[in-house]
Write a protein that holds these residues in place. Structure first.
Motif, short mmCIF file in Angstrom:
data_model
loop_
_atom_site.label_atom_id
_atom_site.label_comp_id
_atom_site.label_asym_id
_atom_site.label_seq_id
_atom_site.Cartn_x
_atom_site.Cartn_y
_atom_site.Cartn_z
N UNK A 1 0.72 -1.20 0.21
CA UNK A 1 -0.10 0.06 -0.06
C UNK A 1 1.00 1.31 -0.03
N UNK A 2 1.99 1.15 0.68
CA UNK A 2 2.99 2.34 0.79
C UNK A 2 3.37 2.64 -0.79
N UNK A 3 3.67 1.58 -1.46
CA UNK A 3 4.30 1.81 -2.81
C UNK A 3 3.14 2.47 -3.73
N UNK A 4 1.95 1.92 -3.55
CA UNK A 4 0.78 2.33 -4.25
C UNK A 4 0.59 3.97 -4.13
N UNK A 5 0.77 4.01 -2.84
CA UNK A 5 0.49 5.68 -2.39
C UNK A 5 1.62 6.53 -2.92
N UNK A 6 2.74 6.03 -2.75
CA UNK A 6 3.98 6.81 -3.64
C UNK A 6 4.07 7.13 -5.05
N UNK A 7 3.50 5.79 -5.67
CA UNK A 7 3.39 5.83 -7.20
C UNK A 7 2.34 6.94 -7.47
N UNK B 1 13.88 12.84 -3.85
CA UNK B 1 13.47 14.06 -3.41
C UNK B 1 12.46 14.19 -2.22
N UNK B 2 11.73 13.16 -2.05
CA UNK B 2 10.74 13.01 -1.16
C UNK B 2 11.27 12.50 0.12
N UNK B 3 12.61 12.02 0.15
CA UNK B 3 13.11 11.50 1.47
C UNK B 3 12.52 9.64 1.57
N UNK B 4 12.25 9.16 0.42
CA UNK B 4 11.64 7.89 0.28
C UNK B 4 12.75 7.10 -0.83
N UNK B 5 12.60 5.74 -0.65
CA UNK B 5 13.32 4.78 -1.71
C UNK B 5 12.46 3.53 -1.85
N UNK B 6 12.42 3.32 -2.97
CA UNK B 6 11.60 1.98 -3.46
C UNK B 6 12.64 0.85 -2.91
N UNK B 7 12.16 -0.13 -2.49
CA UNK B 7 12.65 -1.43 -2.28
C UNK B 7 11.93 -2.74 -2.89
N UNK B 8 12.74 -3.67 -3.31
CA UNK B 8 11.86 -4.78 -3.51
C UNK B 8 12.53 -6.13 -2.44
N UNK B 9 11.35 -6.84 -2.09
CA UNK B 9 11.23 -8.02 -1.21
C UNK B 9 10.90 -9.08 -2.30
N UNK C 1 8.08 -2.15 -2.36
CA UNK C 1 7.62 -1.39 -1.05
C UNK C 1 8.47 -0.16 -1.02
N UNK C 2 8.30 0.57 0.11
CA UNK C 2 8.90 1.91 -0.05
C UNK C 2 9.39 1.91 1.74
N UNK C 3 10.49 2.41 1.67
CA UNK C 3 11.30 2.69 2.82
C UNK C 3 11.58 4.30 3.07
N UNK C 4 11.74 4.79 4.25
CA UNK C 4 11.98 5.98 4.59
C UNK C 4 13.62 6.29 4.38
N UNK C 5 13.92 7.40 3.87
CA UNK C 5 15.46 7.48 3.83
C UNK C 5 15.92 7.43 2.36
#
Length: 124
Positions: free
Chosen positions: A9-15, A97-105, A82-86
């Motif tokens: 859900x975090x990835x969907x919202x960021x996209x 630029x939003x202080x986020x980074x995508x990550x794959x599990x 997924x999305x991580x802060x940082x």
């Protein structure tokens, strides 16, 4: 069909947030070091997949491409975006630029799932 890609859900919202600012997007997971260790998000046309790279699915309607060599290594694995802060390595991806980074599990497909995998698209 068993999909090769899922999103949190975090990835969907960021996209959704990125697409409202940048328009159509695309994702690319490279096979090298640094930026290659995480998926990168670009404006559509901001990166060109190489010949024989694999498109494994859509992330909220936007193509998710994987480097051809990395796909051969991970072709029996399910990806969850997924999305991580940082701030991720390199900072070329739009979410940086939003202080986020995508990550794959990753997880391996089951024997049953392997029989029903959705097809991939190759860059020609």
């Amino acid at each position: 069909m068993v999909e090769r890609l899922a999103l949190t859900e975090k990835a969907k919202a960021l996209i959704k947030e990125l697409s409202s600012t940048h328009g159509d997007l695309m994702f690319y997971q490279a096979g090298g070091c640094c930026e290659g260790t995480q998926p990168q998000c670009f404006e559509k046309g901001g990166f060109y997949p190489r010949m024989n790279d694999a498109m494994i699915g859509l992330a909220e309607g936007y193509e998710f491409w994987i480097d051809r060599d990395l796909f051969e290594y991970w072709k029996f694995s399910h990806f969850t975006l997924d999305v991580l802060d940082g701030f991720g390595p390199g900072g070329f991806s739009l979410e940086s630029s939003l202080g986020k980074t995508f990550k794959v599990h990753y997880r391996l497909f089951t024997e049953e799932e392997l029989k029903e995998l959705s097809p991939i698209k190759r860059m020609e």
